[in-house]
Design a protein around this motif. Structure first.
Motif, PDB file in Angstrom:
ATOM      1  N   LEU A 103       0.158   9.887  -3.025  1.00 30.57           N
ATOM      2  CA  LEU A 103       0.971   8.673  -3.076  1.00 30.57           C
ATOM      3  C   LEU A 103       0.633   7.678  -1.969  1.00 30.57           C
ATOM      4  O   LEU A 103       1.319   6.673  -1.818  1.00 30.57           O
ATOM      5  N   ALA A 104      -0.435   7.958  -1.209  1.00 36.14           N
ATOM      6  CA  ALA A 104      -0.807   7.068  -0.119  1.00 36.14           C
ATOM      7  C   ALA A 104      -1.384   5.749  -0.614  1.00 36.14           C
ATOM      8  O   ALA A 104      -1.466   4.772   0.132  1.00 36.14           O
ATOM      9  N   THR A 105      -1.784   5.702  -1.875  1.00 40.42           N
ATOM     10  CA  THR A 105      -2.249   4.461  -2.491  1.00 40.42           C
ATOM     11  C   THR A 105      -1.483   4.245  -3.791  1.00 40.42           C
ATOM     12  O   THR A 105      -0.846   5.161  -4.304  1.00 40.42           O
ATOM     13  N   GLY A 106      -1.563   3.049  -4.314  1.00 42.99           N
ATOM     14  CA  GLY A 106      -0.972   2.784  -5.622  1.00 42.99           C
ATOM     15  C   GLY A 106       0.487   2.378  -5.593  1.00 42.99           C
ATOM     16  O   GLY A 106       0.910   1.527  -4.806  1.00 42.99           O
ATOM     17  N   GLN A 107       1.288   3.043  -6.425  1.00 36.15           N
ATOM     18  CA  GLN A 107       2.643   2.596  -6.714  1.00 36.15           C
ATOM     19  C   GLN A 107       3.594   2.673  -5.523  1.00 36.15           C
ATOM     20  O   GLN A 107       4.403   1.774  -5.304  1.00 36.15           O
ATOM     21  N   VAL A 108       3.513   3.738  -4.718  1.00 33.21           N
ATOM     22  CA  VAL A 108       4.465   3.899  -3.613  1.00 33.21           C
ATOM     23  C   VAL A 108       4.297   2.815  -2.547  1.00 33.21           C
ATOM     24  O   VAL A 108       5.302   2.215  -2.123  1.00 33.21           O
ATOM     25  N   PRO A 109       3.073   2.504  -2.075  1.00 33.69           N
ATOM     26  CA  PRO A 109       2.950   1.372  -1.144  1.00 33.69           C
ATOM     27  C   PRO A 109       3.485   0.066  -1.731  1.00 33.69           C
ATOM     28  O   PRO A 109       4.085  -0.737  -1.002  1.00 33.69           O
ATOM     29  N   MET A 110       3.290  -0.141  -3.038  1.00 31.70           N
ATOM     30  CA  MET A 110       3.828  -1.343  -3.680  1.00 31.70           C
ATOM     31  C   MET A 110       5.355  -1.350  -3.639  1.00 31.70           C
ATOM     32  O   MET A 110       5.977  -2.385  -3.383  1.00 31.70           O
ATOM     33  N   MET A 111       5.962  -0.185  -3.881  1.00 35.29           N
ATOM     34  CA  MET A 111       7.423  -0.094  -3.845  1.00 35.29           C
ATOM     35  C   MET A 111       7.945  -0.347  -2.436  1.00 35.29           C
ATOM     36  O   MET A 111       8.955  -1.030  -2.248  1.00 35.29           O
ATOM     37  N   ILE A 112       7.248   0.198  -1.427  1.00 40.66           N
ATOM     38  CA  ILE A 112       7.674  -0.004  -0.043  1.00 40.66           C
ATOM     39  C   ILE A 112       7.572  -1.477   0.341  1.00 40.66           C
ATOM     40  O   ILE A 112       8.473  -2.039   0.978  1.00 40.66           O
ATOM     41  N   ALA A 113       6.476  -2.118  -0.059  1.00 34.79           N
ATOM     42  CA  ALA A 113       6.316  -3.547   0.242  1.00 34.79           C
ATOM     43  C   ALA A 113       7.428  -4.367  -0.404  1.00 34.79           C
ATOM     44  O   ALA A 113       7.963  -5.308   0.206  1.00 34.79           O
TER      45      ALA A 113
END
Length: 306
Positions: A103-113
């Motif tokens: 989850l270090a790339t993709g959807q989770v970073p987008m959700m955090i941003a």
């Protein structure tokens, strides 16, 4: 309280760094001020907190006890500050999250941003850990929530949201296996393989498939890191076995292909957003967890499209 809190800040920095000079540089205070605080408390306790060695300072047994209690005190103060913010109704605070490597790339970073844009007063710290380390961090109170595989057997965790992720072969786009949407495990019998190693969560499922099918994989390489496995596959070193979540970014970019393993004995893996059963999230953590709950299904949808 202020005097104790100042001593504790100084003491823990010295205990962590093993040097008064390094602690002084980090805290931007004089070395003599730190030394004076420590000497005063040692005199009051009647015991040394540090062994003074030529190479630096080392915690004594009393110092190790002080270090452990200090960590608990700091954690308690952070929780108290969060509860006070709750009373004030402010959308601010700090939230710590642990996630698995996939989850270090993709959807989770987008959700955090997106969360940071919506709640600019909330800061978010992210730890990328192995699956079991995420579980321990949540239960131990090191983080406010975590995202991990297969949590249901752990009573200390509360599952706030979940989705299912499938296992499959990872290949370069022109590899013969990539022409199929799904294939049985036996298709890889003669292929050179790059296989996940502990602590990656898929390791156990691969062992189950080998045992059930009687196939012994041609292990050309193993790795305990998803990025290393995908890099080796990209270089043509072999066929990988990972979850759809692990390679969703690469598949969407067209650099890798994912083919689901269709054996009936293989069940999807559960990816879950969890909190500690024994803890009540702070106001800021509850808001962040709620945002993750609302968007969690997107993780499964993104993975299923790979």
């Amino acid at each position: 309280m202020p005097a104790f809190s100042r001593f504790l800040r100084y003491f823990m920095a010295v205990g962590r760094l093993g040097s008064i000079r390094k602690a002084a540089d980090e805290l931007n205070v004089s070395a003599s001020a730190i030394d004076r605080q420590i000497l005063n408390v040692e005199a009051e306790l009647g015991l040394p907190l540090f062994e003074r060695l030529p190479t630096g300072l080392r915690l004594t047994a009393a110092g190790e006890m002080m270090m452990a209690s200090g960590a608990q005190w700091q954690q308690g103060m952070a929780g108290l500050r969060g509860r006070i913010e709750d009373l004030r109704g402010l959308k601010r605070g700090h939230v710590d999250i642990a996630v698995i490597d996939a989850l270090a790339t993709g959807q989770v970073p987008m959700m955090i941003a997106a969360i940071q844009q919506r709640y600019p007063g909330i800061t978010i710290g992210v730890k990328v850990l192995g699956n079991d380390a995420v579980r321990r961090a949540v239960i131990g109170g090191e983080v406010d929530c975590g995202i991990l595989f297969e949590p249901q057997s752990y009573r200390e965790l509360s599952v706030r949201a979940f989705t299912e992720v499938v296992l499959g072969f990872v290949t370069p786009p022109r590899h013969p296996i990539s022409r199929r949407d799904e294939a049985r495990f036996s298709v890889c019998a003669d292929e050179p393989m790059i296989i996940p190693a502990e602590p990656l969560a898929v390791t156990q499922q691969i062992s189950v498939l080998e045992g059930a099918t009687g196939i012994t994989l041609n292990r050309k390489g193993t790795a305990d890191n998803i990025r290393m496995i995908t890099s080796l596959v990209l270089l043509g070193a072999g066929v990988g076995v990972l979850t759809s979540l692990d390679v969703q970014t690469e598949v969407q970019q067209g650099t890798l292909a994912f083919t689901r393993i269709s054996d009936s004995l293989l069940r999807p893996m559960t990816l879950a957003l969890c909190t500690a059963s024994a803890r009540t999230p702070s106001y800021a953590a509850a808001m962040v967890i709620g945002e993750f709950e609302n968007g969690f299904a997107a993780l499964g949808h993104a993975a299923s499209r790979t």
